[in-house]
Design a protein around this motif. Structure first.
Motif, PDB file in Angstrom:
ATOM      1  N   LYS A   1       0.776  -1.264  -0.047  1.00 54.02           N
ATOM      2  CA  LYS A   1       0.148   0.066   0.031  1.00 54.02           C
ATOM      3  C   LYS A   1       0.846   1.225   0.014  1.00 54.02           C
ATOM      4  O   LYS A   1       1.486   1.489   0.826  1.00 54.02           O
TER       5      LYS A   1
ATOM      6  N   LYS B   1      -0.001   4.771  -0.976  1.00 55.59           N
ATOM      7  CA  LYS B   1      -0.881   5.750  -1.162  1.00 55.59           C
ATOM      8  C   LYS B   1      -0.298   7.125  -0.917  1.00 55.59           C
ATOM      9  O   LYS B   1       0.541   7.334  -0.025  1.00 55.59           O
ATOM     10  N   GLN B   2      -0.660   7.991  -1.914  1.00 53.05           N
ATOM     11  CA  GLN B   2      -0.267   9.409  -1.827  1.00 53.05           C
ATOM     12  C   GLN B   2       1.133   9.815  -1.425  1.00 53.05           C
ATOM     13  O   GLN B   2       1.596  10.417  -0.346  1.00 53.05           O
TER      14      GLN B   2
ATOM     15  N   ASP C   1      -2.040  -1.126  -3.813  1.00 52.47           N
ATOM     16  CA  ASP C   1      -2.825   0.145  -3.759  1.00 52.47           C
ATOM     17  C   ASP C   1      -1.710   1.200  -3.773  1.00 52.47           C
ATOM     18  O   ASP C   1      -0.785   1.481  -2.961  1.00 52.47           O
ATOM     19  N   LEU C   2      -2.055   1.721  -5.054  1.00 52.69           N
ATOM     20  CA  LEU C   2      -1.267   2.945  -5.494  1.00 52.69           C
ATOM     21  C   LEU C   2      -2.073   4.386  -5.322  1.00 52.69           C
ATOM     22  O   LEU C   2      -1.684   5.098  -6.288  1.00 52.69           O
ATOM     23  N   SER C   3      -3.302   4.384  -4.754  1.00 51.85           N
ATOM     24  CA  SER C   3      -4.053   5.495  -4.770  1.00 51.85           C
ATOM     25  C   SER C   3      -3.478   6.988  -4.573  1.00 51.85           C
ATOM     26  O   SER C   3      -2.604   6.924  -3.606  1.00 51.85           O
ATOM     27  N   ILE C   4      -3.974   7.911  -5.142  1.00 57.05           N
ATOM     28  CA  ILE C   4      -3.652   9.278  -5.009  1.00 57.05           C
ATOM     29  C   ILE C   4      -2.062   9.646  -5.158  1.00 57.05           C
ATOM     30  O   ILE C   4      -1.562  10.246  -4.555  1.00 57.05           O
ATOM     31  N   ASN C   5      -1.457   8.894  -6.251  1.00 51.79           N
ATOM     32  CA  ASN C   5      -0.194   9.224  -6.495  1.00 51.79           C
ATOM     33  C   ASN C   5       0.013  10.040  -7.762  1.00 51.79           C
ATOM     34  O   ASN C   5      -0.398   9.452  -9.001  1.00 51.79           O
TER      35      ASN C   5
ATOM     36  N   SER D   1      -7.395   4.357  -7.465  1.00 55.02           N
ATOM     37  CA  SER D   1      -8.324   5.351  -7.183  1.00 55.02           C
ATOM     38  C   SER D   1      -7.658   6.556  -7.205  1.00 55.02           C
ATOM     39  O   SER D   1      -6.358   6.610  -6.772  1.00 55.02           O
ATOM     40  N   ASP D   2      -8.018   7.534  -7.897  1.00 61.65           N
ATOM     41  CA  ASP D   2      -7.458   9.112  -7.886  1.00 61.65           C
ATOM     42  C   ASP D   2      -6.077   9.204  -8.643  1.00 61.65           C
ATOM     43  O   ASP D   2      -5.605  10.123  -8.275  1.00 61.65           O
TER      44      ASP D   2
END
Length: 181
Positions: free
Chosen positions: A6, A8-9, A33-37, A62-63
């Protein structure tokens, strides 16, 4: 032996860094999980497919606004000579862009998740005449803010009827009451 990451960001995370990380996991990852990068692009999709296709079950993207629909289509399309697309159980493409997560991307993701793999190849009752699993498929799908359509929902109902447990289609104006039915 790492099974899940994970990340994220993370401001410094880019496609090249992720390529090195994914390569080092030797294909063992089951969840990413690579969200918001904000620095990730379609190139990371190529790395994920190259290094993680066989075991990957959960993909959270996501994002991430730098993806293109062509990049996502290539990620989920069977291409001779390349690793097959991952057979995902969890897919989150929320807020990646209305035109990016389109009808074709969703159809390809549904098909890739439903492809018959491994031990089920020996059991003809576990597949239909197109080589798709009748018992497998997506369990969780979040396409919030996408251009998913009623046709995609029909395909989900056909290919993932025994597996789908959670569907998020918030802010998807092309989904009607008929499609939800």
């Amino acid at each position: 032996n790492l099974k899940s990451v994970k990340l994220k960001q993370i401001d410094g995370l880019n496609d090249d860094n992720m390529d090195l990380i994914l390569k080092a996991t030797r294909g063992n990852l089951e969840g990413i999980d690579l969200s918001i990068n904000v620095n990730l692009t379609d190139q990371v999709l190529s790395s994920i497919r190259k290094y993680c296709s066989n075991n990957l079950k959960s993909l959270i993207l996501s994002d991430i606004r730098n993806f293109t629909n062509a990049g996502l289509e290539a990620f989920f399309t069977f291409i001779p000579g390349l690793s097959p697309p991952p057979s995902l159980k969890t897919l989150d493409l929320a807020r990646c862009g209305f035109d990016t997560v389109n009808e074709n991307v969703i159809n390809l993701a549904i098909e890739a998740s439903s492809l018959r793999r491994g031990k089920s190849d020996d059991n003809p009752e576990s597949t239909n005449n197109q080589g798709l699993s009748v018992t497998g498929g997506l369990v969780f799908l979040d396409v919030n803010g996408s251009s998913i359509t009623d046709t995609n929902l029909e395909k989900l109902a056909t290919h993932c009827k025994k597996s789908l447990q959670e569907l998020r289609v918030n802010f998807c104006p092309l989904v009607s009451d008929k499609g939800l039915g």
